[in-house]
Design a protein around this motif. Structure first.
Motif, PDB file in Angstrom:
ATOM      1  N   PHE A  60      18.863 -39.987  40.379  1.00  0.00           N
ATOM      2  CA  PHE A  60      20.200 -40.137  39.810  1.00  0.00           C
ATOM      3  C   PHE A  60      21.273 -39.578  40.740  1.00  0.00           C
ATOM      4  O   PHE A  60      22.393 -40.083  40.765  1.00  0.00           O
ATOM      5  N   ARG A  61      20.941 -38.555  41.500  1.00  0.00           N
ATOM      6  CA  ARG A  61      21.895 -38.018  42.499  1.00  0.00           C
ATOM      7  C   ARG A  61      22.147 -39.056  43.587  1.00  0.00           C
ATOM      8  O   ARG A  61      23.273 -39.219  44.046  1.00  0.00           O
ATOM      9  N   VAL A  62      21.086 -39.772  43.989  1.00  0.00           N
ATOM     10  CA  VAL A  62      21.249 -40.837  44.983  1.00  0.00           C
ATOM     11  C   VAL A  62      22.195 -41.894  44.434  1.00  0.00           C
ATOM     12  O   VAL A  62      23.110 -42.356  45.126  1.00  0.00           O
ATOM     13  N   ILE A  63      22.000 -42.277  43.182  1.00  0.00           N
ATOM     14  CA  ILE A  63      22.861 -43.284  42.557  1.00  0.00           C
ATOM     15  C   ILE A  63      24.302 -42.795  42.487  1.00  0.00           C
ATOM     16  O   ILE A  63      25.244 -43.557  42.759  1.00  0.00           O
ATOM     17  N   GLU A  64      24.494 -41.530  42.139  1.00  0.00           N
ATOM     18  CA  GLU A  64      25.854 -40.978  42.096  1.00  0.00           C
ATOM     19  C   GLU A  64      26.536 -41.084  43.456  1.00  0.00           C
ATOM     20  O   GLU A  64      27.718 -41.454  43.550  1.00  0.00           O
ATOM     21  N   GLU A  65      25.793 -40.779  44.510  1.00  0.00           N
ATOM     22  CA  GLU A  65      26.363 -40.876  45.864  1.00  0.00           C
ATOM     23  C   GLU A  65      26.653 -42.327  46.225  1.00  0.00           C
ATOM     24  O   GLU A  65      27.683 -42.628  46.836  1.00  0.00           O
ATOM     25  N   MET A  66      25.762 -43.229  45.858  1.00  0.00           N
ATOM     26  CA  MET A  66      25.996 -44.650  46.151  1.00  0.00           C
ATOM     27  C   MET A  66      27.238 -45.123  45.398  1.00  0.00           C
ATOM     28  O   MET A  66      28.083 -45.821  45.967  1.00  0.00           O
ATOM     29  N   ARG A  67      27.372 -44.744  44.149  1.00  0.00           N
ATOM     30  CA  ARG A  67      28.555 -45.144  43.366  1.00  0.00           C
ATOM     31  C   ARG A  67      29.832 -44.594  43.995  1.00  0.00           C
ATOM     32  O   ARG A  67      30.865 -45.241  43.982  1.00  0.00           O
ATOM     33  N   ARG A  68      29.756 -43.389  44.509  1.00  0.00           N
ATOM     34  CA  ARG A  68      30.924 -42.752  45.120  1.00  0.00           C
ATOM     35  C   ARG A  68      31.367 -43.467  46.392  1.00  0.00           C
ATOM     36  O   ARG A  68      32.555 -43.709  46.590  1.00  0.00           O
ATOM     37  N   PHE A  69      30.418 -43.847  47.242  1.00  0.00           N
ATOM     38  CA  PHE A  69      30.762 -44.448  48.531  1.00  0.00           C
ATOM     39  C   PHE A  69      30.736 -45.979  48.520  1.00  0.00           C
ATOM     40  O   PHE A  69      31.462 -46.600  49.297  1.00  0.00           O
ATOM     41  N   GLN A  70      29.898 -46.573  47.676  1.00  0.00           N
ATOM     42  CA  GLN A  70      29.771 -48.034  47.628  1.00  0.00           C
ATOM     43  C   GLN A  70      29.677 -48.466  46.160  1.00  0.00           C
ATOM     44  O   GLN A  70      28.609 -48.826  45.669  1.00  0.00           O
ATOM     45  N   PRO A  71      30.790 -48.418  45.449  1.00  0.00           N
ATOM     46  CA  PRO A  71      30.759 -48.645  44.003  1.00  0.00           C
ATOM     47  C   PRO A  71      30.281 -50.032  43.573  1.00  0.00           C
ATOM     48  O   PRO A  71      29.919 -50.211  42.410  1.00  0.00           O
ATOM     49  N   HIS A  72      30.248 -50.993  44.477  1.00  0.00           N
ATOM     50  CA  HIS A  72      29.819 -52.340  44.092  1.00  0.00           C
ATOM     51  C   HIS A  72      28.338 -52.590  44.350  1.00  0.00           C
ATOM     52  O   HIS A  72      27.836 -53.672  44.045  1.00  0.00           O
ATOM     53  N   CYS A  73      27.639 -51.606  44.881  1.00  0.00           N
ATOM     54  CA  CYS A  73      26.204 -51.737  45.113  1.00  0.00           C
ATOM     55  C   CYS A  73      25.482 -51.786  43.768  1.00  0.00           C
ATOM     56  O   CYS A  73      25.838 -51.075  42.830  1.00  0.00           O
ATOM     57  N   VAL A  74      24.463 -52.635  43.680  1.00  0.00           N
ATOM     58  CA  VAL A  74      23.661 -52.752  42.461  1.00  0.00           C
ATOM     59  C   VAL A  74      22.506 -51.752  42.571  1.00  0.00           C
ATOM     60  O   VAL A  74      21.768 -51.753  43.554  1.00  0.00           O
ATOM     61  N   ASN A  75      22.371 -50.889  41.551  1.00  0.00           N
ATOM     62  CA  ASN A  75      21.414 -49.777  41.608  1.00  0.00           C
ATOM     63  C   ASN A  75      20.216 -49.980  40.692  1.00  0.00           C
ATOM     64  O   ASN A  75      20.375 -50.388  39.535  1.00  0.00           O
ATOM     65  N   PHE A  76      19.030 -49.644  41.228  1.00  0.00           N
ATOM     66  CA  PHE A  76      17.766 -49.756  40.499  1.00  0.00           C
ATOM     67  C   PHE A  76      17.002 -48.443  40.613  1.00  0.00           C
ATOM     68  O   PHE A  76      17.054 -47.789  41.647  1.00  0.00           O
ATOM     69  N   ILE A  77      16.274 -48.099  39.559  1.00  0.00           N
ATOM     70  CA  ILE A  77      15.381 -46.934  39.572  1.00  0.00           C
ATOM     71  C   ILE A  77      13.943 -47.452  39.576  1.00  0.00           C
ATOM     72  O   ILE A  77      13.616 -48.440  38.914  1.00  0.00           O
ATOM     73  N   LEU A  78      13.087 -46.744  40.318  1.00  0.00           N
ATOM     74  CA  LEU A  78      11.658 -47.029  40.395  1.00  0.00           C
ATOM     75  C   LEU A  78      10.952 -45.710  40.092  1.00  0.00           C
ATOM     76  O   LEU A  78      11.209 -44.714  40.763  1.00  0.00           O
ATOM     77  N   THR A  79      10.101 -45.687  39.066  1.00  0.00           N
ATOM     78  CA  THR A  79       9.452 -44.426  38.712  1.00  0.00           C
ATOM     79  C   THR A  79       8.010 -44.614  38.272  1.00  0.00           C
ATOM     80  O   THR A  79       7.669 -45.622  37.662  1.00  0.00           O
ATOM     81  N   GLY A  80       7.205 -43.628  38.600  1.00  0.00           N
ATOM     82  CA  GLY A  80       5.838 -43.579  38.121  1.00  0.00           C
ATOM     83  C   GLY A  80       5.716 -42.719  36.871  1.00  0.00           C
ATOM     84  O   GLY A  80       4.639 -42.579  36.303  1.00  0.00           O
ATOM     85  N   TYR A  81       6.843 -42.123  36.471  1.00  0.00           N
ATOM     86  CA  TYR A  81       6.856 -41.211  35.320  1.00  0.00           C
ATOM     87  C   TYR A  81       7.953 -41.617  34.338  1.00  0.00           C
ATOM     88  O   TYR A  81       8.944 -40.915  34.179  1.00  0.00           O
ATOM     89  N   PRO A  82       7.769 -42.758  33.678  1.00  0.00           N
ATOM     90  CA  PRO A  82       8.803 -43.220  32.759  1.00  0.00           C
ATOM     91  C   PRO A  82       8.899 -42.330  31.525  1.00  0.00           C
ATOM     92  O   PRO A  82       7.903 -41.774  31.075  1.00  0.00           O
ATOM     93  N   ALA A  83      10.105 -42.189  31.031  1.00  0.00           N
ATOM     94  CA  ALA A  83      10.340 -41.425  29.803  1.00  0.00           C
ATOM     95  C   ALA A  83      11.583 -41.975  29.127  1.00  0.00           C
ATOM     96  O   ALA A  83      12.493 -42.463  29.796  1.00  0.00           O
ATOM     97  N   GLU A  84      11.606 -41.881  27.825  1.00  0.00           N
ATOM     98  CA  GLU A  84      12.757 -42.389  27.076  1.00  0.00           C
ATOM     99  C   GLU A  84      14.047 -41.701  27.511  1.00  0.00           C
ATOM    100  O   GLU A  84      15.095 -42.332  27.646  1.00  0.00           O
ATOM    101  N   ALA A  85      13.971 -40.402  27.770  1.00  0.00           N
ATOM    102  CA  ALA A  85      15.175 -39.653  28.167  1.00  0.00           C
ATOM    103  C   ALA A  85      15.739 -40.151  29.493  1.00  0.00           C
ATOM    104  O   ALA A  85      16.949 -40.315  29.637  1.00  0.00           O
ATOM    105  N   THR A  86      14.863 -40.417  30.464  1.00  0.00           N
ATOM    106  CA  THR A  86      15.378 -40.887  31.762  1.00  0.00           C
ATOM    107  C   THR A  86      15.806 -42.346  31.694  1.00  0.00           C
ATOM    108  O   THR A  86      16.724 -42.751  32.398  1.00  0.00           O
ATOM    109  N   ALA A  87      15.170 -43.130  30.837  1.00  0.00           N
ATOM    110  CA  ALA A  87      15.613 -44.519  30.655  1.00  0.00           C
ATOM    111  C   ALA A  87      17.021 -44.533  30.055  1.00  0.00           C
ATOM    112  O   ALA A  87      17.875 -45.325  30.466  1.00  0.00           O
ATOM    113  N   THR A  88      17.277 -43.636  29.115  1.00  0.00           N
ATOM    114  CA  THR A  88      18.611 -43.517  28.521  1.00  0.00           C
ATOM    115  C   THR A  88      19.614 -43.034  29.567  1.00  0.00           C
ATOM    116  O   THR A  88      20.728 -43.557  29.663  1.00  0.00           O
TER     117      THR A  88
END
Length: 132
Positions: free
Chosen positions: A67-95
């Motif tokens: 999420f920190r990576v996404i925050e930095e991408m949004r800050r410098f390149q707000p039009h970039c489309v962001n995706f998360i890839l995880t081996g540890y899914p959880a409802e809290a992180t999906a939210t």
């Protein structure tokens, strides 16, 4: 007919196996992939190069650091489309991903056809503008 430019993806994952294999696979599907292992290297790439999409692991290995990576991408390149890839899914992180406007929350091991199809679909729905 002119060839369309390859879409640029920044892949951020601390797993060496993912960084070695996924860029090759994505390249075969028409993407130009830059891969890095951690937040610091991701921020350096974000600040110096332009990307159409970000595909970040959630835990780098620090929990939720993706999420920190996404925050930095949004800050410098707000039009970039962001995706998360995880081996540890959880409802809290999906939210949390929804709050970060993540285009899709992929779960490892990811189906390559689903990954490529979803990235292509989201890039068409939200064509990124060049920020730099």
């Amino acid at each position: 007919m002119a060839e369309l430019p390859r879409r640029r993806i920044l892949l951020v994952d601390d797993e060496i196996g993912i960084r070695l294999t996924l860029p090759r696979i994505l390249s075969k599907h028409g993407f130009d992939v830059t891969s890095v292992a951690n937040l610091q290297d991701a921020v350096a790439e974000i600040q110096t190069d332009s990307f159409d999409a970000l595909l970040s692991d959630l835990n780098l290995p620090v929990p939720n650091q993706g999420f920190r990576v996404i925050e930095e991408m949004r800050r410098f390149q707000p039009h970039c489309v962001n995706f998360i890839l995880t081996g540890y899914p959880a409802e809290a992180t999906a939210t949390q991903a929804t709050h970060h406007q993540v285009a899709h929350y992929f779960i490892k091991p990811v189906d390559i056809a689903e990954l490529v199809g979803t990235i292509n679909k989201k890039l068409v729905e939200n064509p990124p503008l060049k920020d730099k």
